[in-house]
Design a protein around this motif. Sequence first.
Motif, PDB file in Angstrom:
ATOM      1  N   ILE A 181      -6.625  -0.418   2.325  1.00 58.79           N
ATOM      2  CA  ILE A 181      -5.639  -1.028   3.216  1.00 58.79           C
ATOM      3  C   ILE A 181      -6.298  -2.010   4.172  1.00 58.79           C
ATOM      4  CG2 ILE A 181      -5.780   0.889   4.849  1.00 58.79           C
ATOM      5  CD1 ILE A 181      -2.738  -1.429   4.103  1.00 58.79           C
ATOM      6  N   TYR A 182      -7.537  -1.717   4.595  1.00 58.93           N
ATOM      7  CA  TYR A 182      -8.232  -2.629   5.505  1.00 58.93           C
ATOM      8  C   TYR A 182      -8.624  -3.931   4.797  1.00 58.93           C
ATOM      9  CZ  TYR A 182      -8.426   1.332   8.671  1.00 58.93           C
ATOM     10  OH  TYR A 182      -8.080   2.381   9.491  1.00 58.93           O
ATOM     11  N   GLN A 204       0.818  -1.204   0.000  1.00 60.27           N
ATOM     12  CA  GLN A 204       0.000   0.000   0.000  1.00 60.27           C
ATOM     13  C   GLN A 204       0.858   1.263   0.000  1.00 60.27           C
ATOM     14  OE1 GLN A 204      -3.330  -0.245  -0.409  1.00 60.27           O
ATOM     15  NE2 GLN A 204      -3.177   1.952  -0.813  1.00 60.27           N
ATOM     16  N   GLN A 222      -4.473   2.097  -7.918  1.00 55.82           N
ATOM     17  CA  GLN A 222      -5.087   1.429  -6.773  1.00 55.82           C
ATOM     18  C   GLN A 222      -4.643  -0.024  -6.635  1.00 55.82           C
ATOM     19  OE1 GLN A 222      -9.397   1.346  -6.902  1.00 55.82           O
ATOM     20  NE2 GLN A 222      -9.577   1.378  -4.676  1.00 55.82           N
ATOM     21  N   ASP A 240       0.618   4.044  -2.889  1.00 57.60           N
ATOM     22  CA  ASP A 240       0.243   5.411  -2.513  1.00 57.60           C
ATOM     23  C   ASP A 240       1.197   6.444  -3.114  1.00 57.60           C
ATOM     24  OD1 ASP A 240      -1.941   4.586  -1.100  1.00 57.60           O
ATOM     25  OD2 ASP A 240      -0.963   4.642   0.863  1.00 57.60           O
ATOM     26  N   ASP A 271     -14.385   2.021   2.035  1.00 61.26           N
ATOM     27  CA  ASP A 271     -13.664   1.661   0.821  1.00 61.26           C
ATOM     28  C   ASP A 271     -12.158   1.926   0.925  1.00 61.26           C
ATOM     29  OD1 ASP A 271     -13.723   4.374   0.852  1.00 61.26           O
ATOM     30  OD2 ASP A 271     -14.572   4.635  -1.157  1.00 61.26           O
ATOM     31  N   ASP A 272     -11.634   2.056   2.146  1.00 59.73           N
ATOM     32  CA  ASP A 272     -10.189   2.210   2.333  1.00 59.73           C
ATOM     33  C   ASP A 272      -9.537   0.851   2.092  1.00 59.73           C
ATOM     34  OD1 ASP A 272      -7.607   2.720   3.066  1.00 59.73           O
ATOM     35  OD2 ASP A 272      -8.141   3.907   4.831  1.00 59.73           O
TER      36      ASP A 272
END
Length: 434
Positions: free
Chosen positions: A94-95, A30, A40, A34, A91-92
């Motif tokens: 990383i989770y 991630q 994405q 980033d 909608d993050d």
Amino acid sequence: MPDFNCWKRWLLIVMTVALTLRVGAAAVLQFQLDKQPGRQFLIAGDATGYWTLGEQLANGKPFELYVPPRRIMRTPGFPWMLSLGMRMFGDDIIYIRLMLALVGTAACGLVFWLGKELVDPETGVIAAGVAAISPAFVGFTPLILSETLFAATMLLSLIAVAKILNLNQQNPQTSRQRYIWAFLAGVLVGIATLVRPSWLLVGPGCAFLYWALTQRNRHGFCLAAMLCLGLAVSLAPWTIRNYRLTGHIVPTTLWVGPSLYDGMNPQATGDSDMAFVERDGVYQRMSEFDADQYYRDAAWKYAAAHPARIVQLAGIKLARYWSPWPNAAQFRTWYLMIPLALFFAAIMLAAIRGGWLSRDRFWLCLLTAGPIVYFACIHALFIGSIRYRLPAEYPLLVLTAIGIRSFLPIFTKTSPHDTQDSAEPRPGESLSLS
């Protein structure tokens, strides 16, 4: 010398290492993405489609992609898991990657369970340890692709089949437990099929082999029937939904035709190139079901007219499938290729050794080496890639663990192939044909 009699302590260490490495991989991936605005996914294409379907489910929208809509292009297993994460964390992404890290860690635990059922706990711990540190498994886990979830669900289905066999050895007469596990095995095969459709044939295949080779009588037939019933029950909601949409029985997807044509067409190279879907415009003038049939027919007609080319393509696809490093050019750097190749060579050599030592145990070899051979055969027709091999490496690690125990002197006293008291069957002996 490690004390593998304390296997629970070692299993805890293995699971901790597995989780740490996978969480670290998710964080590093991630962080790298980033730094690239607008990017994405590490591997777009399938990931984008899965993510979109997950968002559709999470927001209560129709399960479909593109215009005109393709409603049966993907099975719902992986998108459903993504939607679950989106409902919990938004909608993050990383989770979602951290969720996949947990799934990947659980898969290592399931490797242990499979090894324990087929051989013994010590073998399971070694197999899980190899899975925990596998560079390919660790690196692939946080990607928004279905392979890690499929590996976990596939392992669950294999464990259920192993439980049936062990219960049969303990109590050859009919028992409620065996029927429960047979039904559960079918349900789990169905769940795995909803993640990767090509697993569909495994349920009927195991049911037939169990009846034909293990218990060819009324009880064996009933157990095989229960497995098939479980499979039918788990696939029923999806199949009914598809029938209402198309008027045809579709237990998996309507993407088989384009996928098959991707592997067998005049421009096929063994790699995936679905540009023909948009170029041909078939989905603009046909229903989703008819388009699937169109591409199926086109693929088989090409194969019938060009058998030599199909054989050549099969060789190319198998080379890609068995490649020790990723096929994509973006991953062909020495610092990735060397560790991946060395690790793959090591686990395969140990697995070959383990398979040789276990050659008289049909079910042990079938449930561990069977998946990787099964997918090799399938992808000799479709598209070859290590993506399709990686989930099947998880159960193979049980054979790898057997090989490791024979190679290393520190495991000699606990080797599953040592002679034991006549009152005790060898671990895994219940999985022979006798």
